[in-house]
Design a protein around this motif. Structure first.
Motif, PDB file in Angstrom:
ATOM      1  N   MET A   1       0.833  -1.203   0.000  1.00  0.00           N
ATOM      2  CA  MET A   1       0.000   0.000   0.000  1.00  0.00           C
ATOM      3  C   MET A   1       0.867   1.251   0.000  1.00  0.00           C
ATOM      4  O   MET A   1       0.572   2.230  -0.689  1.00  0.00           O
ATOM      5  CB  MET A   1      -0.914  -0.023   1.217  1.00  0.00           C
ATOM      6  N   LYS A   2       1.964   1.209   0.770  1.00  0.00           N
ATOM      7  CA  LYS A   2       2.871   2.355   0.830  1.00  0.00           C
ATOM      8  C   LYS A   2       3.511   2.579  -0.536  1.00  0.00           C
ATOM      9  O   LYS A   2       3.600   3.694  -1.016  1.00  0.00           O
ATOM     10  CB  LYS A   2       3.975   2.111   1.870  1.00  0.00           C
ATOM     11  N   LYS A   3       3.916   1.462  -1.121  1.00  0.00           N
ATOM     12  CA  LYS A   3       4.518   1.528  -2.451  1.00  0.00           C
ATOM     13  C   LYS A   3       3.507   2.085  -3.431  1.00  0.00           C
ATOM     14  O   LYS A   3       3.838   2.888  -4.297  1.00  0.00           O
ATOM     15  CB  LYS A   3       4.931   0.114  -2.868  1.00  0.00           C
ATOM     16  N   ASN A   5       1.125   4.159  -2.882  1.00  0.00           N
ATOM     17  CA  ASN A   5       0.985   5.606  -2.756  1.00  0.00           C
ATOM     18  C   ASN A   5       2.079   6.350  -3.492  1.00  0.00           C
ATOM     19  O   ASN A   5       1.848   7.347  -4.149  1.00  0.00           O
ATOM     20  CB  ASN A   5       1.002   6.002  -1.275  1.00  0.00           C
ATOM     21  N   ILE A   6       3.296   5.832  -3.354  1.00  0.00           N
ATOM     22  CA  ILE A   6       4.418   6.492  -4.019  1.00  0.00           C
ATOM     23  C   ILE A   6       4.212   6.448  -5.532  1.00  0.00           C
ATOM     24  O   ILE A   6       4.400   7.445  -6.234  1.00  0.00           O
ATOM     25  CB  ILE A   6       5.748   5.828  -3.600  1.00  0.00           C
ATOM     26  N   LEU A   7       3.769   5.297  -6.025  1.00  0.00           N
ATOM     27  CA  LEU A   7       3.514   5.173  -7.458  1.00  0.00           C
ATOM     28  C   LEU A   7       2.410   6.131  -7.901  1.00  0.00           C
ATOM     29  O   LEU A   7       2.526   6.788  -8.941  1.00  0.00           O
ATOM     30  CB  LEU A   7       3.109   3.732  -7.805  1.00  0.00           C
ATOM     31  N   LEU A   8       1.358   6.228  -7.085  1.00  0.00           N
ATOM     32  CA  LEU A   8       0.245   7.110  -7.435  1.00  0.00           C
ATOM     33  C   LEU A   8       0.711   8.562  -7.494  1.00  0.00           C
ATOM     34  O   LEU A   8       0.352   9.307  -8.410  1.00  0.00           O
ATOM     35  CB  LEU A   8      -0.882   6.975  -6.403  1.00  0.00           C
ATOM     36  N   LEU A   9       1.528   8.960  -6.512  1.00  0.00           N
ATOM     37  CA  LEU A   9       2.016  10.337  -6.495  1.00  0.00           C
ATOM     38  C   LEU A   9       2.920  10.599  -7.699  1.00  0.00           C
ATOM     39  O   LEU A   9       2.857  11.647  -8.325  1.00  0.00           O
ATOM     40  CB  LEU A   9       2.765  10.625  -5.188  1.00  0.00           C
ATOM     41  N   LEU A  10       3.757   9.596  -8.012  1.00  0.00           N
ATOM     42  CA  LEU A  10       4.613   9.730  -9.193  1.00  0.00           C
ATOM     43  C   LEU A  10       3.758   9.904 -10.450  1.00  0.00           C
ATOM     44  O   LEU A  10       4.036  10.748 -11.301  1.00  0.00           O
ATOM     45  CB  LEU A  10       5.509   8.499  -9.349  1.00  0.00           C
ATOM     46  N   ALA A  11       2.711   9.101 -10.540  1.00  0.00           N
ATOM     47  CA  ALA A  11       1.831   9.190 -11.707  1.00  0.00           C
ATOM     48  C   ALA A  11       1.214  10.578 -11.790  1.00  0.00           C
ATOM     49  O   ALA A  11       1.137  11.176 -12.876  1.00  0.00           O
ATOM     50  CB  ALA A  11       0.733   8.124 -11.615  1.00  0.00           C
TER      51      ALA A  11
ATOM     52  N   VAL B   5       4.876   7.347   7.788  1.00  0.00           N
ATOM     53  CA  VAL B   5       5.275   8.727   8.085  1.00  0.00           C
ATOM     54  C   VAL B   5       5.897   9.331   6.836  1.00  0.00           C
ATOM     55  O   VAL B   5       5.614  10.468   6.451  1.00  0.00           O
ATOM     56  CB  VAL B   5       6.284   8.766   9.258  1.00  0.00           C
ATOM     57  N   LYS B   6       6.720   8.530   6.173  1.00  0.00           N
ATOM     58  CA  LYS B   6       7.365   8.991   4.941  1.00  0.00           C
ATOM     59  C   LYS B   6       6.303   9.360   3.905  1.00  0.00           C
ATOM     60  O   LYS B   6       6.433  10.344   3.195  1.00  0.00           O
ATOM     61  CB  LYS B   6       8.257   7.884   4.394  1.00  0.00           C
ATOM     62  N   ASN B   7       5.250   8.552   3.868  1.00  0.00           N
ATOM     63  CA  ASN B   7       4.152   8.837   2.942  1.00  0.00           C
ATOM     64  C   ASN B   7       3.541  10.193   3.202  1.00  0.00           C
ATOM     65  O   ASN B   7       3.291  10.962   2.280  1.00  0.00           O
ATOM     66  CB  ASN B   7       3.055   7.787   3.117  1.00  0.00           C
ATOM     67  N   ILE B   8       3.299  10.466   4.473  1.00  0.00           N
ATOM     68  CA  ILE B   8       2.673  11.736   4.829  1.00  0.00           C
ATOM     69  C   ILE B   8       3.593  12.882   4.454  1.00  0.00           C
ATOM     70  O   ILE B   8       3.167  13.889   3.888  1.00  0.00           O
ATOM     71  CB  ILE B   8       2.321  11.758   6.338  1.00  0.00           C
ATOM     72  N   VAL B   9       4.879  12.716   4.732  1.00  0.00           N
ATOM     73  CA  VAL B   9       5.847  13.756   4.378  1.00  0.00           C
ATOM     74  C   VAL B   9       5.821  13.985   2.874  1.00  0.00           C
ATOM     75  O   VAL B   9       5.789  15.124   2.395  1.00  0.00           O
ATOM     76  CB  VAL B   9       7.266  13.364   4.844  1.00  0.00           C
ATOM     77  N   VAL B 226      -7.174   8.457  -4.163  1.00  0.00           N
ATOM     78  CA  VAL B 226      -6.794   7.095  -3.771  1.00  0.00           C
ATOM     79  C   VAL B 226      -5.651   7.127  -2.756  1.00  0.00           C
ATOM     80  O   VAL B 226      -5.620   6.334  -1.807  1.00  0.00           O
ATOM     81  CB  VAL B 226      -6.421   6.254  -5.008  1.00  0.00           C
ATOM     82  N   VAL B 227      -4.718   8.081  -2.917  1.00  0.00           N
ATOM     83  CA  VAL B 227      -3.627   8.212  -1.949  1.00  0.00           C
ATOM     84  C   VAL B 227      -4.199   8.470  -0.559  1.00  0.00           C
ATOM     85  O   VAL B 227      -3.816   7.821   0.421  1.00  0.00           O
ATOM     86  CB  VAL B 227      -2.661   9.364  -2.341  1.00  0.00           C
ATOM     87  N   LEU B 228      -5.143   9.384  -0.478  1.00  0.00           N
ATOM     88  CA  LEU B 228      -5.711   9.701   0.839  1.00  0.00           C
ATOM     89  C   LEU B 228      -6.499   8.509   1.388  1.00  0.00           C
ATOM     90  O   LEU B 228      -6.458   8.235   2.590  1.00  0.00           O
ATOM     91  CB  LEU B 228      -6.590  10.950   0.783  1.00  0.00           C
ATOM     92  N   TYR B 229      -7.184   7.807   0.509  1.00  0.00           N
ATOM     93  CA  TYR B 229      -7.888   6.595   0.934  1.00  0.00           C
ATOM     94  C   TYR B 229      -6.902   5.626   1.576  1.00  0.00           C
ATOM     95  O   TYR B 229      -7.154   5.077   2.647  1.00  0.00           O
ATOM     96  CB  TYR B 229      -8.587   5.959  -0.269  1.00  0.00           C
ATOM     97  N   ASN B 230      -5.753   5.445   0.925  1.00  0.00           N
ATOM     98  CA  ASN B 230      -4.727   4.561   1.480  1.00  0.00           C
ATOM     99  C   ASN B 230      -4.259   5.042   2.845  1.00  0.00           C
ATOM    100  O   ASN B 230      -4.077   4.247   3.771  1.00  0.00           O
ATOM    101  CB  ASN B 230      -3.522   4.489   0.531  1.00  0.00           C
ATOM    102  N   LEU B 231      -4.059   6.371   2.968  1.00  0.00           N
ATOM    103  CA  LEU B 231      -3.594   6.909   4.245  1.00  0.00           C
ATOM    104  C   LEU B 231      -4.632   6.696   5.346  1.00  0.00           C
ATOM    105  O   LEU B 231      -4.287   6.314   6.462  1.00  0.00           O
ATOM    106  CB  LEU B 231      -3.294   8.404   4.112  1.00  0.00           C
ATOM    107  N   ILE B 232      -5.890   6.916   5.020  1.00  0.00           N
ATOM    108  CA  ILE B 232      -6.940   6.764   6.025  1.00  0.00           C
ATOM    109  C   ILE B 232      -7.028   5.311   6.465  1.00  0.00           C
ATOM    110  O   ILE B 232      -7.051   5.003   7.647  1.00  0.00           O
ATOM    111  CB  ILE B 232      -8.318   7.190   5.474  1.00  0.00           C
TER     112      ILE B 232
END
Lengths: 93, 244
Positions: A1-3, A5-11, B5-9, B226-232
């Motif tokens: 899931m963390k990965k 997010n990074i991919l989504l942000l990159l996209a 945490v890295k994600n939030i940053v 979707v990023v925020l969904y993942n964070l929540i």
């Protein structure tokens, strides 16, 4: 899931960079409402807005207020996420 | 834990980046103050108000059901605040911003957005001279009513077709964003019909202005949702249940 997010942000960044590549060369990046205003002027050159904004910030102040708007949102979101994270951590401890 | 945490940053860093890019003075979108004649401004207000009241009733019900929902409502509103502050440059050489309504729509249904979205529009109209008070009814109708309702329909349909929650959420946000600007184009087209091609021609013209700018932005909006969904959901597993 963390990965993910990074991919989504990159996209997301790629889509925006792509926008720069495909944008017309001399793009000024005005807002679309200015573009709409131009379109309105073409259709009805004599239209006069009948109501003015009560308060119109100068350009730099506008940037400040926009940033403020985003910051309020970011503040609330990260407060909620942080609060929930702390709570679930406590529950596990 | 550390990774999240890295994600939030990273998410915050991205927001700062967006803001730097968009800090050049530029208005973005929504129908400008005074650009709808009083009659049309009134009509859109009349259409908008029942949805607003419905939203208030619905909100009260949601909070009464579970007081915890209050924080998630705040979060949905905050997401609208952030995303509509992001003026993102687009392929057309102009900027526009996402609407951010998809997240709250998926959590609580479309009607609460009529309240949350209007709060954001009011902030922008009063402080940023962006949108307007006379055009508030029209702008709220496009962004806080039609957008969320269309997005919600797509979201439910996608889930029913066994599409994953994340992709359904992406579609919900994307479609809600596009639908908003479609309505804006119609609203302007009705008031400013083209001399030769009439109302339809004018609508097409405004769609060319708004929609082409909006498509890449709607994609970005879907991704961020979707990023925020993942964070929540990673922050609090029980909250995952909020997304039906």
């Amino acid at each position: 899931m963390k990965k993910q997010n990074i991919l989504l942000l990159l996209a997301a960044v790629c889509v925006m960079l792509g926008a720069f590549v495909f944008a017309p060369k001399d793009a000024e990046y005005g807002g679309t409402d200015d573009a709409a205003e131009t379109a309105i002027k073409e259709v009805q050159p004599d239209y006069e807005p009948w109501f003015e904004s009560l308060y119109e910030p100068a350009g730099e102040v506008e940037s400040l207020l926009f940033t403020l708007q985003g910051s309020i949102g970011a503040g609330i979101i990260f407060y909620v996420i942080g609060y929930n994270r702390g709570k679930s951590k406590n529950a596990n401890a | 834990m550390k990774k999240s945490v890295k994600n939030i940053v990273m998410f915050s860093a991205l927001i700062v980046l967006f803001m730097l890019i968009s800090s050049q003075s530029a208005h973005a979108m929504h129908i400008m103050e005074g650009y709808l004649p009083p009659l049309w401004a009134g009509i859109w207000f009349i259409v908008f108000i029942p949805f607003f009241i419905l939203g208030l009733v619905q909100m009260k019900k949601i909070v009464a059901e579970n007081p915890k929902n209050k924080t998630m409502l705040a979060l949905s509103g905050a997401f609208i605040f952030i995303l509509s502050a992001l003026k993102i440059p687009s392929v057309t050489g102009s900027t526009s911003h996402p609407t951010g309504v998809g997240l709250g729509t998926a959590m609580f249904g479309p009607s609460v957005i009529s309240v949350l979205g209007t709060i954001c529009l009011l902030f922008q109209a009063l402080l940023l001279a962006h949108g307007g008070l006379t055009t508030l009814g029209a702008n709220a109708f496009s962004m806080a009513i039609v957008g969320p309702f269309v997005g919600y329909a797509v979201y439910k349909l996608a889930l029913k077709m066994n599409v994953s929650t994340r992709i359904s959420l992406f579609l919900c946000a994307f479609v809600a964003d596009i639908a908003t600007y479609f309505v804006t184009s119609v609203q302007l087209g009705l008031v400013f019909p083209d001399a030769e091609t009439g109302v339809v021609g004018a609508i097409v013209k405004f769609m060319a202005v708004f929609l082409t700018t909006q498509i890449p932005i709607a994609i970005v909006e879907g991704l961020l949702t979707v990023v925020l969904y993942n964070l929540i959901t990673s922050a609090d597993v029980e909250k995952a249940g909020v997304f039906k």
